[in-house]
Design a protein around this motif. Sequence first.
Motif, mmCIF file in Angstrom:
data_model
loop_
_atom_site.group_PDB
_atom_site.id
_atom_site.type_symbol
_atom_site.label_atom_id
_atom_site.label_comp_id
_atom_site.label_asym_id
_atom_site.label_seq_id
_atom_site.Cartn_x
_atom_site.Cartn_y
_atom_site.Cartn_z
ATOM 1 N N GLU A 97 15.856 6.921 -10.839
ATOM 2 C CA GLU A 97 15.240 5.868 -11.651
ATOM 3 C C GLU A 97 16.315 4.882 -12.078
ATOM 4 O O GLU A 97 17.496 5.221 -12.163
ATOM 5 C CB GLU A 97 14.561 6.466 -12.882
ATOM 6 N N CYS A 109 11.083 -0.911 -5.039
ATOM 7 C CA CYS A 109 10.269 -2.109 -4.825
ATOM 8 C C CYS A 109 9.788 -2.680 -6.157
ATOM 9 O O CYS A 109 9.494 -1.938 -7.096
ATOM 10 C CB CYS A 109 9.061 -1.789 -3.941
ATOM 11 N N ILE A 110 9.695 -4.023 -6.203
ATOM 12 C CA ILE A 110 9.233 -4.689 -7.426
ATOM 13 C C ILE A 110 7.931 -5.439 -7.220
ATOM 14 O O ILE A 110 7.312 -5.885 -8.187
ATOM 15 C CB ILE A 110 10.299 -5.660 -7.970
ATOM 16 N N THR A 111 7.514 -5.621 -5.957
ATOM 17 C CA THR A 111 6.279 -6.354 -5.694
ATOM 18 C C THR A 111 5.537 -5.723 -4.522
ATOM 19 O O THR A 111 6.151 -5.358 -3.515
ATOM 20 C CB THR A 111 6.563 -7.840 -5.382
ATOM 21 N N PRO A 112 4.206 -5.576 -4.622
ATOM 22 C CA PRO A 112 3.426 -4.979 -3.531
ATOM 23 C C PRO A 112 2.912 -6.002 -2.528
ATOM 24 O O PRO A 112 2.255 -5.643 -1.551
ATOM 25 C CB PRO A 112 2.268 -4.323 -4.282
ATOM 26 N N ASN A 165 0.818 -1.222 0.000
ATOM 27 C CA ASN A 165 0.000 0.000 0.000
ATOM 28 C C ASN A 165 0.847 1.265 0.000
ATOM 29 O O ASN A 165 0.577 2.218 0.738
ATOM 30 C CB ASN A 165 -0.955 0.019 1.208
ATOM 31 N N CYS A 166 1.882 1.292 -0.824
ATOM 32 C CA CYS A 166 2.737 2.479 -0.914
ATOM 33 C C CYS A 166 2.294 3.337 -2.091
ATOM 34 O O CYS A 166 2.143 2.836 -3.216
ATOM 35 C CB CYS A 166 4.202 2.087 -1.089
ATOM 36 N N HIS A 181 3.921 5.341 -3.791
ATOM 37 C CA HIS A 181 4.978 5.553 -4.782
ATOM 38 C C HIS A 181 5.355 4.268 -5.512
ATOM 39 O O HIS A 181 6.335 4.267 -6.270
ATOM 40 C CB HIS A 181 6.224 6.119 -4.095
ATOM 41 N N PHE A 182 4.597 3.193 -5.316
ATOM 42 C CA PHE A 182 5.039 1.889 -5.809
ATOM 43 C C PHE A 182 5.317 1.880 -7.310
ATOM 44 O O PHE A 182 6.351 1.373 -7.756
ATOM 45 C CB PHE A 182 4.015 0.808 -5.466
ATOM 46 N N LYS A 183 4.441 2.419 -8.110
ATOM 47 C CA LYS A 183 4.592 2.329 -9.566
ATOM 48 C C LYS A 183 5.797 3.116 -10.075
ATOM 49 O O LYS A 183 6.444 2.709 -11.040
ATOM 50 C CB LYS A 183 3.320 2.823 -10.253
ATOM 51 N N GLU A 184 6.103 4.242 -9.441
ATOM 52 C CA GLU A 184 7.201 5.085 -9.910
ATOM 53 C C GLU A 184 8.537 4.763 -9.256
ATOM 54 O O GLU A 184 9.596 4.929 -9.856
ATOM 55 C CB GLU A 184 6.883 6.567 -9.654
ATOM 56 N N CYS A 185 8.497 4.293 -7.999
ATOM 57 C CA CYS A 185 9.719 4.120 -7.220
ATOM 58 C C CYS A 185 10.503 2.894 -7.702
ATOM 59 O O CYS A 185 9.923 1.813 -7.881
ATOM 60 C CB CYS A 185 9.377 3.973 -5.738
#
Length: 525
Positions: free
Chosen positions: A133, A62-65, A52-53, A55-59
């Motif tokens: 990135e 991390c590679i998995t939620p 539940n972050c 920024h997950f898609k851009e950061c």
Amino acid sequence: MKISLASLTWLSAIISTANNTNLVTAYSTSSSSSSLAVSPQTTALRNSTPLNCPHFKECPGCITPTAYTDIPIINSAKLFFSSSSIQQKTIQPREDFYQTVLPSDIQGWRTQAKLAVQPASKWGAGCVFGLYERKSHALVQIPDCIVHHPKINQAIHILKQATKKVNTPAWNEDKGTNGLRYVQLSIERMTGRVSLTLVWNASNLKQCQPHLSRLMKECKRMDREMKDENNEGGPGLFHSIFCHTNDGLGNAIFARGEKNWHPMDGPEFTREVMPGTNVEDREGLLHFTPMVFRQGNLDGFDEIAMHVAKSVGGGVGLLGLTALTHWQKEGEPLGWVRCSDENPHNPRCFKRTLNSMPAATTGKLSRKEFNKKKGGKQSNRNKSNDQTDRTLEEIMQEMIDGNGDDRDGQAPDPRGKVTYTVASAASALHKGEALGADVLIVDPPRKGLEEEGPKYSTNWVNDVETLVYVSCGFDALARDCDRLLKGNAGWKLESATGYVLFPGSNHVETVAVFKRRAGREDYNY
């Protein structure tokens, strides 16, 4: 029982159990999940907890939620340890040989963060903070990162506002101008306060001024103001502030050399409770400065430290001193601990940690106690004959005579059981630091063991029966594991446990325990 800790470049600890012949059998790490401090049920629950972050898609971090143990690096590890070539060299072969653990909560686990800095706009007016990135220097801001300790995000918010208020310049990579380049934020968990390091693109402290002083003043003002608004008592958010000057051309965050470090405000050391203890236990506090290595997830690494401590019976001697404390509490005190690392900043932290520990654990004598046991003051001539000055021939002769490091009947050592030397692992082993030891703990960087490692693990550690390898780079572990098992030193693999220290990322820390016979019949190989 004795422990000798050598270099953290790849060798973290060497342990001798000469005073307890049953120790390896009685306290060796079991390969079953019941031996782990974190239960399979807890790992399963954490594994199903969503990140539940925002920024997950851009950061890029991390590679998995979710499903944090189902990542490529762990799948590769499972395949490696289940292969026939490895299973043939294990003590108890089985398909689920490689166990995985989530040692900390999924959110708020990061207790140290290093973030890049860029100008907030092309017109200046402050800085923004985040991660680059992948394969670029385009910055991704992560002000609400869910894996960061909340105090880290709070400190970043203050920094962003403060740099805007006082117009702090950020480093411009293309122009090479002076300015804020990186920041490091480390949490002291006991207090929740932040040790802040400002990395400036400059060759000396003078080149950071007047912007550095203005930024520090504004950060502390905003901290006081925020505290007053929230009606909070006690000290402020910032534990200490350091400046590090680095005008190098590479991507290294910190430059080598003590002259690049400048303490600006607050205490020198942050303190952490020894793993496996509480503050009330008064078993000692680990001491860190920004100049020494410190894990990004200390909650998770505490579990690794306890795993290692129970396996034997060591940054800054953390693994070795944890083992020292653990076995003192268990009533099986260790005989001696030798530590070494190439970082010249480590001994100060190590000494502070040691001085905070009970004398019953460290065996360190006060000057008065030492003189009383010695029967008078120690002369300068005797000081020059201290254990650290012994030659390899002298150490070997002591072992032949049966004295080893027990030093029965000899004068007591005022330093107690623990010593620290600035030296590489290969150098420490070559000097005979591991002679008489029963257990080695290696904690190498991602590149793995030094080239000389496997050679020295055969020729200079003949008494060693247990090798505990704490890996932060699986590719290197696989290579070194293959070398050890195929070598002529007689190693067999007892267990391998993967710790997902950074949930969400494609990274695993592995604790692998190797055993061999060294005059004992504990295993039928």
